[in-house]
Design a protein around this motif. Sequence first.
Motif, short mmCIF file in Angstrom:
data_model
loop_
_atom_site.label_atom_id
_atom_site.label_comp_id
_atom_site.label_asym_id
_atom_site.label_seq_id
_atom_site.Cartn_x
_atom_site.Cartn_y
_atom_site.Cartn_z
N ALA A 317 8.30 2.30 1.35
CA ALA A 317 7.03 1.63 1.67
C ALA A 317 5.89 2.35 0.94
CB ALA A 317 6.80 1.65 3.18
N GLY A 318 5.98 3.69 0.89
CA GLY A 318 4.97 4.48 0.19
C GLY A 318 4.93 4.15 -1.30
N TYR A 319 6.11 3.94 -1.88
CA TYR A 319 6.17 3.62 -3.31
C TYR A 319 5.42 2.32 -3.61
CZ TYR A 319 8.10 2.16 -7.80
OH TYR A 319 8.24 1.72 -9.09
N TYR A 320 5.65 1.29 -2.78
CA TYR A 320 4.97 0.01 -3.03
C TYR A 320 3.46 0.11 -2.78
CZ TYR A 320 9.31 -2.23 -4.14
OH TYR A 320 10.47 -2.55 -4.77
N LYS A 321 3.07 0.93 -1.82
CA LYS A 321 1.64 1.16 -1.59
C LYS A 321 1.02 1.92 -2.76
CE LYS A 321 -0.19 0.79 2.94
NZ LYS A 321 -0.84 1.42 4.09
N TYR A 322 1.79 2.85 -3.31
CA TYR A 322 1.33 3.64 -4.46
C TYR A 322 1.08 2.70 -5.65
CZ TYR A 322 1.18 7.44 -7.91
OH TYR A 322 0.79 8.31 -8.89
N LEU A 323 2.02 1.77 -5.87
CA LEU A 323 1.86 0.82 -6.99
C LEU A 323 0.60 -0.04 -6.81
CD1 LEU A 323 5.50 -0.47 -7.70
CD2 LEU A 323 4.26 1.42 -8.80
N ASP A 324 0.25 -0.30 -5.55
CA ASP A 324 -0.95 -1.09 -5.25
C ASP A 324 -2.22 -0.21 -5.26
OD1 ASP A 324 0.45 -3.38 -4.86
OD2 ASP A 324 0.41 -3.33 -2.67
N ASN A 325 -2.07 1.08 -5.51
CA ASN A 325 -3.20 2.01 -5.41
C ASN A 325 -3.83 1.98 -4.03
OD1 ASN A 325 -3.51 3.40 -7.88
ND2 ASN A 325 -4.02 1.41 -8.80
N ASN A 326 -3.00 1.75 -3.03
CA ASN A 326 -3.51 1.59 -1.67
C ASN A 326 -3.38 2.92 -0.90
OD1 ASN A 326 -4.30 0.61 0.78
ND2 ASN A 326 -2.72 -0.98 0.92
N PHE A 327 -4.26 3.85 -1.24
CA PHE A 327 -4.17 5.19 -0.66
C PHE A 327 -4.96 5.28 0.65
CE2 PHE A 327 -3.64 5.69 -5.28
CZ PHE A 327 -2.33 6.16 -5.28
N SER A 328 -4.63 6.31 1.45
CA SER A 328 -5.30 6.47 2.76
C SER A 328 -6.69 7.06 2.59
CB SER A 328 -4.52 7.43 3.64
OG SER A 328 -3.17 7.12 3.63
N GLN A 329 -7.55 6.72 3.55
CA GLN A 329 -8.86 7.37 3.64
C GLN A 329 -8.64 8.80 4.12
OE1 GLN A 329 -11.76 5.51 3.13
NE2 GLN A 329 -10.49 3.74 2.65
N VAL A 330 -9.57 9.66 3.80
CA VAL A 330 -9.45 11.06 4.23
C VAL A 330 -9.43 11.16 5.76
CG1 VAL A 330 -10.41 13.39 3.98
CG2 VAL A 330 -10.79 11.68 2.19
N ALA A 331 -10.18 10.27 6.41
CA ALA A 331 -10.32 10.36 7.87
C ALA A 331 -9.19 9.66 8.62
CB ALA A 331 -11.66 9.77 8.27
N ILE A 332 -8.12 9.28 7.94
CA ILE A 332 -7.02 8.53 8.58
C ILE A 332 -6.46 9.29 9.79
CG2 ILE A 332 -5.21 9.51 7.06
CD1 ILE A 332 -5.25 5.85 7.96
N THR A 333 -6.16 8.53 10.86
CA THR A 333 -5.57 9.16 12.05
C THR A 333 -4.32 8.39 12.47
OG1 THR A 333 -7.02 7.79 13.39
CG2 THR A 333 -7.72 10.08 13.03
N ALA A 334 -3.51 9.01 13.31
CA ALA A 334 -2.31 8.33 13.83
C ALA A 334 -2.75 7.19 14.74
CB ALA A 334 -1.46 9.33 14.60
N ASN A 335 -1.90 6.15 14.82
CA ASN A 335 -2.20 5.02 15.71
C ASN A 335 -0.91 4.63 16.42
OD1 ASN A 335 -2.67 2.55 16.89
ND2 ASN A 335 -3.84 1.71 15.17
N ALA A 336 -0.80 5.01 17.69
CA ALA A 336 0.44 4.81 18.45
C ALA A 336 0.77 3.34 18.67
CB ALA A 336 0.32 5.53 19.79
N ARG A 337 -0.24 2.47 18.56
CA ARG A 337 -0.01 1.06 18.87
C ARG A 337 -0.10 0.12 17.67
NH1 ARG A 337 0.29 0.05 24.06
NH2 ARG A 337 -0.12 1.79 25.44
N LEU A 338 0.10 0.65 16.50
CA LEU A 338 0.03 -0.16 15.29
C LEU A 338 1.02 -1.33 15.39
CD1 LEU A 338 -1.68 0.47 12.75
CD2 LEU A 338 0.36 1.47 11.74
N LYS A 339 0.59 -2.52 14.92
CA LYS A 339 1.47 -3.70 14.93
C LYS A 339 1.96 -3.96 13.52
CE LYS A 339 0.62 -5.47 19.22
NZ LYS A 339 0.58 -4.19 19.88
N VAL A 340 3.10 -4.66 13.41
CA VAL A 340 3.71 -4.87 12.11
C VAL A 340 2.77 -5.65 11.17
CG1 VAL A 340 4.94 -7.03 12.65
CG2 VAL A 340 5.91 -5.43 10.97
N ASN A 341 1.88 -6.48 11.75
CA ASN A 341 0.97 -7.27 10.91
C ASN A 341 -0.39 -6.61 10.71
OD1 ASN A 341 0.79 -7.75 13.66
ND2 ASN A 341 -0.17 -9.74 13.39
N ASP A 342 -0.56 -5.37 11.24
CA ASP A 342 -1.82 -4.66 11.01
C ASP A 342 -1.88 -4.23 9.54
OD1 ASP A 342 -2.83 -4.89 13.54
OD2 ASP A 342 -2.12 -2.93 14.23
N THR A 343 -3.02 -4.45 8.92
CA THR A 343 -3.10 -4.08 7.50
C THR A 343 -3.67 -2.68 7.32
OG1 THR A 343 -5.10 -5.40 7.45
CG2 THR A 343 -3.14 -6.35 6.43
#
Length: 344
Positions: A317-343
Amino acid sequence: MSNKPVYILAIESSCDDTSAAVICNDRILSNTVANQEIHAEYGGVVPELASRAHQQNIVPVVQQAIQKANIDKKDLNAIAFTRGPGLMGSLLVGTSFAKSLAQSLNIPLLDINHMQGHVLAHFIEEENSKKPPFPFICLTISGGHTQIVKVENYFEMKVLGETIDDAVGEAYDKSAKILDLPYPGGPLIDKYAQTGNPKAYKFTKPRVGAMDFSFSGLKTAFLYFIQKEEKTNPNFIKENLHDICASLQHTIVTILMDKLKNAVKETGIKHIAIAGGVSANSEVRKRIQEAENKYGWTTYIPKFEYTTDNAGMIAIAGYYKYLDNNFSQVAITANARLKVNDTN
Ligand code: KG4
Ligand code: ZN
């Protein structure tokens, strides 16, 4: 993008397995998992103990993954980690470790949705691997989740149906507990089921939406059934273990297949994938495969090591995000309730 290979280290710590993997483009170089034995004593995952064990395991597991991959930390282009869903204390261990390692190596971070990871495990490049074309249907069945997802693209997933109470793995594990089997009991029920009669006992199927699931009623009915039989024969479980397991497994897998059939009818999509820990189940695998001839589906079953929680699926999943240049924000935090359709 240049043709230089991309190396990503991935970390998964959402529940009770600490895992690290290294991927080079879409090929896994290493995928190490430390299981936490401690929970067996308690008959289920104890969140506080899980996060403590992650803290102990994470450094050796990551070191082992890098060593097995035969690379140097300096070769890494990015770090991927599971952001959620899962147990907050467990997720935090992986998240903070990934953040500080990325910072010290001065490379970008990729936050991954665990549920999307299970689905994307199908895109790991392996000899003879068969990858599903978009759109396809994925049945994700694990200890924490049970859902049917329409996968439109790598990160575009729509939930068609899901459980309104227990997950299917939970149904397996709770039923196993009723049978006095150790945790996690799913694989044991599967083992005994293979030499039992699936028609020996009948359990009623729940009535919910066409693509939704409910397993808590089945678990209660199963408990009452065992209690009733034990009244007349205290050795009922021991004498009939294989038939009991086969009948329960047959009921559960028939529910899963019925829901998939409804999803095919609803969407017209006949490319069907399975994912998650319960997709290791022998009857699930057999009946999904049979559906190729029976219903004309094309089916996709992940390699065993990519079904249960593992960092390999987070890495792809990380590889495909890398190809999209879709990197995390510095302030990213864990989210225990993330849904499969959350972007995000
Ligand atoms: O995906 P997973 O490793 O963790 C979660 O994200 O929950 O799935 C673990 C679940 C457990 O409930 C376990 O009992 C079940 O998968 N499981 C099985 C089998 N192998 C693992 N259930 C039935 N049959 C199996 N062979
Ligand atoms: Zn999982």
